[in-house]
Design an enzyme around this catalytic site. Structure first.
Site, mmCIF file in Angstrom:
data_model
loop_
_atom_site.group_PDB
_atom_site.id
_atom_site.type_symbol
_atom_site.label_atom_id
_atom_site.label_comp_id
_atom_site.label_asym_id
_atom_site.label_seq_id
_atom_site.Cartn_x
_atom_site.Cartn_y
_atom_site.Cartn_z
ATOM 1 N N ASN A 110 -46.613 64.963 91.906
ATOM 2 C CA ASN A 110 -45.404 64.783 91.104
ATOM 3 C C ASN A 110 -44.184 65.214 91.886
ATOM 4 O OD1 ASN A 110 -43.704 67.114 89.714
ATOM 5 N ND2 ASN A 110 -45.792 67.924 89.961
ATOM 6 N N PHE A 114 -37.724 68.909 87.879
ATOM 7 C CA PHE A 114 -37.169 69.649 86.731
ATOM 8 C C PHE A 114 -36.396 68.745 85.779
ATOM 9 C CE2 PHE A 114 -36.747 74.158 88.849
ATOM 10 C CZ PHE A 114 -38.117 74.292 88.823
ATOM 11 N N THR A 176 -37.062 70.597 93.817
ATOM 12 C CA THR A 176 -35.636 70.884 93.750
ATOM 13 C C THR A 176 -35.243 71.406 95.128
ATOM 14 O OG1 THR A 176 -35.667 71.373 91.379
ATOM 15 C CG2 THR A 176 -33.869 72.335 92.658
ATOM 16 N N LYS A 214 -43.721 83.018 89.699
ATOM 17 C CA LYS A 214 -44.653 81.939 90.076
ATOM 18 C C LYS A 214 -44.368 81.484 91.494
ATOM 19 C CE LYS A 214 -46.615 77.546 88.540
ATOM 20 N NZ LYS A 214 -46.690 76.574 87.439
ATOM 21 N N ASN A 243 -48.144 77.263 92.241
ATOM 22 C CA ASN A 243 -47.566 75.936 91.949
ATOM 23 C C ASN A 243 -48.300 74.840 92.765
ATOM 24 O OD1 ASN A 243 -45.586 74.026 91.001
ATOM 25 N ND2 ASN A 243 -44.230 75.770 90.699
HETATM 26 C C1 LIG Z 1 -46.805 66.595 86.261
HETATM 27 C C2 LIG Z 1 -46.663 68.040 86.608
HETATM 28 C C3 LIG Z 1 -45.492 68.705 86.270
HETATM 29 C C4 LIG Z 1 -45.349 70.061 86.569
HETATM 30 N N1 LIG Z 1 -44.199 70.705 86.214
HETATM 31 C C5 LIG Z 1 -44.095 72.034 86.432
HETATM 32 C C6 LIG Z 1 -42.944 72.734 86.005
HETATM 33 O O1 LIG Z 1 -42.041 72.194 85.389
HETATM 34 N N2 LIG Z 1 -42.874 74.068 86.300
HETATM 35 C C7 LIG Z 1 -43.878 74.736 86.959
HETATM 36 O O2 LIG Z 1 -43.777 75.956 87.186
HETATM 37 N N3 LIG Z 1 -44.992 74.082 87.349
HETATM 38 C C8 LIG Z 1 -45.118 72.769 87.111
HETATM 39 N N4 LIG Z 1 -46.250 72.115 87.503
HETATM 40 C C9 LIG Z 1 -47.316 72.860 88.222
HETATM 41 C C10 LIG Z 1 -48.404 73.336 87.279
HETATM 42 O O3 LIG Z 1 -47.892 74.253 86.341
HETATM 43 C C11 LIG Z 1 -49.551 74.015 88.069
HETATM 44 O O4 LIG Z 1 -49.032 75.186 88.681
HETATM 45 C C12 LIG Z 1 -50.139 73.111 89.141
HETATM 46 O O5 LIG Z 1 -50.180 71.771 88.701
HETATM 47 C C13 LIG Z 1 -51.535 73.532 89.556
HETATM 48 O O6 LIG Z 1 -52.449 73.441 88.485
HETATM 49 P P1 LIG Z 1 -53.427 72.161 88.266
HETATM 50 O O7 LIG Z 1 -54.082 71.880 89.584
HETATM 51 O O8 LIG Z 1 -54.374 72.599 87.200
HETATM 52 O O9 LIG Z 1 -52.562 71.041 87.830
HETATM 53 C C14 LIG Z 1 -46.411 70.753 87.228
HETATM 54 C C15 LIG Z 1 -47.577 70.070 87.552
HETATM 55 C C16 LIG Z 1 -47.726 68.733 87.253
HETATM 56 C C17 LIG Z 1 -49.006 68.025 87.618
#
Ligand SMILES: Cc1cc2nc3c(=O)[nH]c(=O)nc-3n(C[C@H](O)[C@H](O)[C@H](O)COP(=O)(O)O)c2cc1C
Length: 364
Positions: A110, A114, A176, A214, A243
């Site tokens: 992705n 933000f 960002t 984070k 993240n």
């Molecule tokens: C589509 C998408 C949008 C995300 N948006 C944010 C966000 O706005 N803020 C944030 O701290 N992490 C964001 N993340 C990261 C997730 O919170 C997480 O830290 C990361 O995806 C790893 O976990 P996962 O492998 O289970 O997805 C986003 C992840 C995805 C896939």
């Protein structure tokens, strides 16, 4: 009910553009008449950051960016929900397409950047929850065009502390430009000093609000030394590791989609995220707890995360591929592990493998 809803919706959602599917999932959650979640087995309960969690499985930031459906998510059985990232002012994020599924890899890329309806909209919804209960954390970030990013975080802490179970300072989004520079030692020290100070200032009215940091899984170990040292000296309450990654592991099968710019999450992130979690755990020395995120898509990966150092875990991408049944699957696997080990809570698992994980060859 949840299984039915999930089985019905999933093939349909998977056929759509990923961002349209996400929008529809939020709409369905808004209007689905979900019954309250059944009570969790009390062996899954934990007290972390001074908060009571019925189970350790949370939904990570980015799913409910605008705090539209936290209560529906709690009803699905999550032990906690992290909404956001919320920015002070509304902003559109990057142009679409900006969300990609790597189907063969069970990964997601992705570069949303933000996209946020802004603080006013989210605050109104969260204030409207009243005393709904449940652990709802609020993840905050700076506006892309902000002249003073540190001031953005301070403002958001001040405004959200009263409605947040905890606040996450997100300085690790890769989408960002320049945001991750806030992880540099001198900048981070100033940011955390001001953020913690803001929290103290509003505490008489808002109550004690844990502040979490984070981080990106892409930090060097030298940078991680600095970040953990500063987090400890500024007395943050915990860290989330972590993240999405800018890395593209050589094992990826979807090589064309892998070229898209943005942060990679899901199964291919697991080895790096788990290693960075263990590296963080050994540096924190038990001073504060950690939330583990990145690539959890089964009971086994959830348990591995806890054993690498996570007191709590968060999932996001795994839900895209495994569906909502993943939450119950993880909880059942954790209970089974407790049975096998003759334990009556998860405490002894937390960090049990951290040292061993840090001794492995660096993940590719
Ligand atoms: C589509 C998408 C949008 C995300 N948006 C944010 C966000 O706005 N803020 C944030 O701290 N992490 C964001 N993340 C990261 C997730 O919170 C997480 O830290 C990361 O995806 C790893 O976990 P996962 O492998 O289970 O997805 C986003 C992840 C995805 C896939």
């Amino acid at each position: 009910m949840i299984g039915f809803f999930d089985r019905l919706a999933r093939p349909f959602l998977r056929a759509l553009d990923p961002e349209d599917a996400h929008g529809l999932a939020i709409k369905m959650l808004k209007f689905a008449p979900l019954p309250p979640a059944p009570r969790d087995d009390k062996r899954l309960a934990l007290r972390v950051f001074g908060l009571n969690f019925p189970n350790p499985v949370g939904i990570a930031a980015g799913f409910d960016k605008n705090a539209e459906v936290p209560d529906a998510l709690l009803r699905l059985g999550f032990g906690f929900v992290e909404v956001g990232t919320i920015t002070p002012l509304p902003q559109p994020g990057n142009p679409r397409p900006r969300l990609f599924r790597l189907d063969a890899d069970h990964g997601v890329i992705n570069r949303l950047g933000f996209n946020s309806q802004g603080a006013d909209a989210a605050l109104k919804r969260l204030a409207g929850r009243g005393s709904a209960g449940g652990v709802v954390g609020i993840n905050v970030g700076a506006n892309k065009d902000s002249a003073d990013r540190v001031a953005d975080y301070v403002q958001l802490i001040e405004r959200f502390a009263a409605v947040a179970s905890y606040v996450t300072v997100n300085i690790s989004s890769p989408n960002t430009p320049g945001l991750r520079n806030l992880q540099q030692a001198s900048v981070l020290d100033d940011l955390l000093a001001r953020v913690v100070d803001a929290r103290e200032r509003v505490a008489p009215n808002a109550g004690p609000t844990p502040v979490l940091l984070k981080i990106a899984p892409d930090l060097s170990l030298g940078d991680l030394d600095d970040v953990v040292g500063i987090a400890r000296s500024r007395r943050v309450d915990g860290m989330i590791v972590g993240n999405t990654t800018l890395a593209r592991p050589p094992s990826l099968l979807e090589t064309a989609i892998a070229k898209e710019a943005g942060g990679l999450s899901g199964r291919p992130l697991f080895p790096l995220a788990n290693r960075m979690l263990a590296e963080t755990y050994v540096r924190v020395e038990g001073v504060f707890p950690l939330i583990g995120a990145g690539g959890i898509d089964s009971g086994a990966t959830a348990l591995a995360k806890i054993r690498a150092g996570a007191s709590l875990i968060q999932v996001y991408s795994g839900l895209v591929f495994r569906g909502l049944g993943l939450v119950a699957e993880i909880k059942n696997a954790l209970l089974e592990a407790l049975e096998d080990d003759g334990q009556d809570n998860l405490t002894d698992f937390i960090g049990a493998d951290a040292a061993a994980v840090t001794a492995e060859p660096w993940p590719q």
